[in-house]
Design a protein around this motif. Sequence first.
Motif, short mmCIF file in Angstrom:
data_model
loop_
_atom_site.label_atom_id
_atom_site.label_comp_id
_atom_site.label_asym_id
_atom_site.label_seq_id
_atom_site.Cartn_x
_atom_site.Cartn_y
_atom_site.Cartn_z
N ASP A 150 -3.83 4.10 -24.86
CA ASP A 150 -3.39 4.92 -23.74
C ASP A 150 -3.77 4.29 -22.40
O ASP A 150 -4.14 4.98 -21.45
N ARG A 151 -3.69 2.94 -22.32
CA ARG A 151 -3.96 2.22 -21.08
C ARG A 151 -2.65 2.14 -20.30
O ARG A 151 -1.68 1.58 -20.76
N ARG A 152 -2.64 2.70 -19.11
CA ARG A 152 -1.42 2.80 -18.32
C ARG A 152 -1.49 1.90 -17.09
O ARG A 152 -2.57 1.55 -16.63
N MET A 153 -0.32 1.58 -16.56
CA MET A 153 -0.26 0.76 -15.35
C MET A 153 -1.03 1.39 -14.21
O MET A 153 -1.65 0.70 -13.41
N SER A 154 -1.03 2.71 -14.15
CA SER A 154 -1.73 3.40 -13.05
C SER A 154 -3.24 3.16 -13.10
O SER A 154 -3.91 3.25 -12.07
N SER A 155 -3.78 2.84 -14.27
CA SER A 155 -5.22 2.55 -14.35
C SER A 155 -5.52 1.11 -13.95
O SER A 155 -6.67 0.77 -13.66
N ILE A 156 -4.51 0.28 -13.90
CA ILE A 156 -4.66 -1.13 -13.53
C ILE A 156 -4.30 -1.33 -12.06
O ILE A 156 -4.97 -2.06 -11.34
N ASN A 208 -5.44 -6.52 -20.64
CA ASN A 208 -6.13 -6.73 -21.91
C ASN A 208 -7.43 -5.91 -22.02
O ASN A 208 -8.17 -6.07 -22.98
N GLY A 209 -7.67 -5.04 -21.03
CA GLY A 209 -8.85 -4.19 -21.06
C GLY A 209 -10.10 -4.85 -20.52
O GLY A 209 -11.15 -4.22 -20.41
N LYS A 210 -10.00 -6.12 -20.18
CA LYS A 210 -11.12 -6.84 -19.60
C LYS A 210 -11.01 -6.84 -18.08
O LYS A 210 -9.92 -6.66 -17.54
N THR A 211 -12.14 -7.09 -17.43
CA THR A 211 -12.09 -7.20 -15.98
C THR A 211 -11.53 -8.56 -15.59
O THR A 211 -11.51 -9.50 -16.39
N VAL A 247 1.49 -3.22 -27.42
CA VAL A 247 1.25 -2.25 -28.49
C VAL A 247 -0.17 -1.71 -28.41
O VAL A 247 -0.41 -0.50 -28.51
N ARG A 248 -1.16 -2.60 -28.20
CA ARG A 248 -2.56 -2.16 -28.06
C ARG A 248 -2.74 -1.24 -26.85
O ARG A 248 -3.50 -0.27 -26.91
#
Length: 182
Positions: A41-47, A138-141, A35-36
């Motif tokens: 707007d964090r997408r798999m393509s950014s990971i 989770n937005g962390k490195t 949900v977060r």
Amino acid sequence: CMVESLGLTLPGNAAIPAPDAARRVLARHSGAQIVRMVQDDRRMSSILTREAFENAIMVNAAIGGSTNFVVHLLAIAGRIGVDLTLDDFDRFSAGVPLLANLQPSGQFFMEDFYYAGGLPAVIRELLPRMHASCITVNGKTIQENCSEAPCYEREVIAPLEEPVNPLSGIVVLKGNLCEKGA
């Protein structure tokens, strides 16, 4: 282990035994994280960057992961548009020692691996060789997630300086029987 090493799951997910209560807890945390991710707007393509795939190859080598990993990682990379080849597996696993003492070639079970610290403990050992700044779900490195990960049993997860075996668990072969590699 592949999905966690790519940064697509919350830390510690890969090795939790099915009946362990931690599996249910992590499932709830994962739902909240999804949900977060949508809200941010964090997408798999950014990971799923080239560096994340390189990290996954190194982690797979260090744990003596399955050869099926190669087939699946190539398929995921192709689907997401990351140029990954069989040669990359040789290049990024070269020099990575075997850190996990797991069956079938080692002594311990996946359950032992989880209770020894799991994949975060292995990743912590490999951080000096990895792309530590890769972002995870989770937005962390990966470094933020794993730099303090404890290892509770060195017989199961060896330190980088004293590996289970100086050779990793995977090698790409080429020759007249497998011209494109195997």
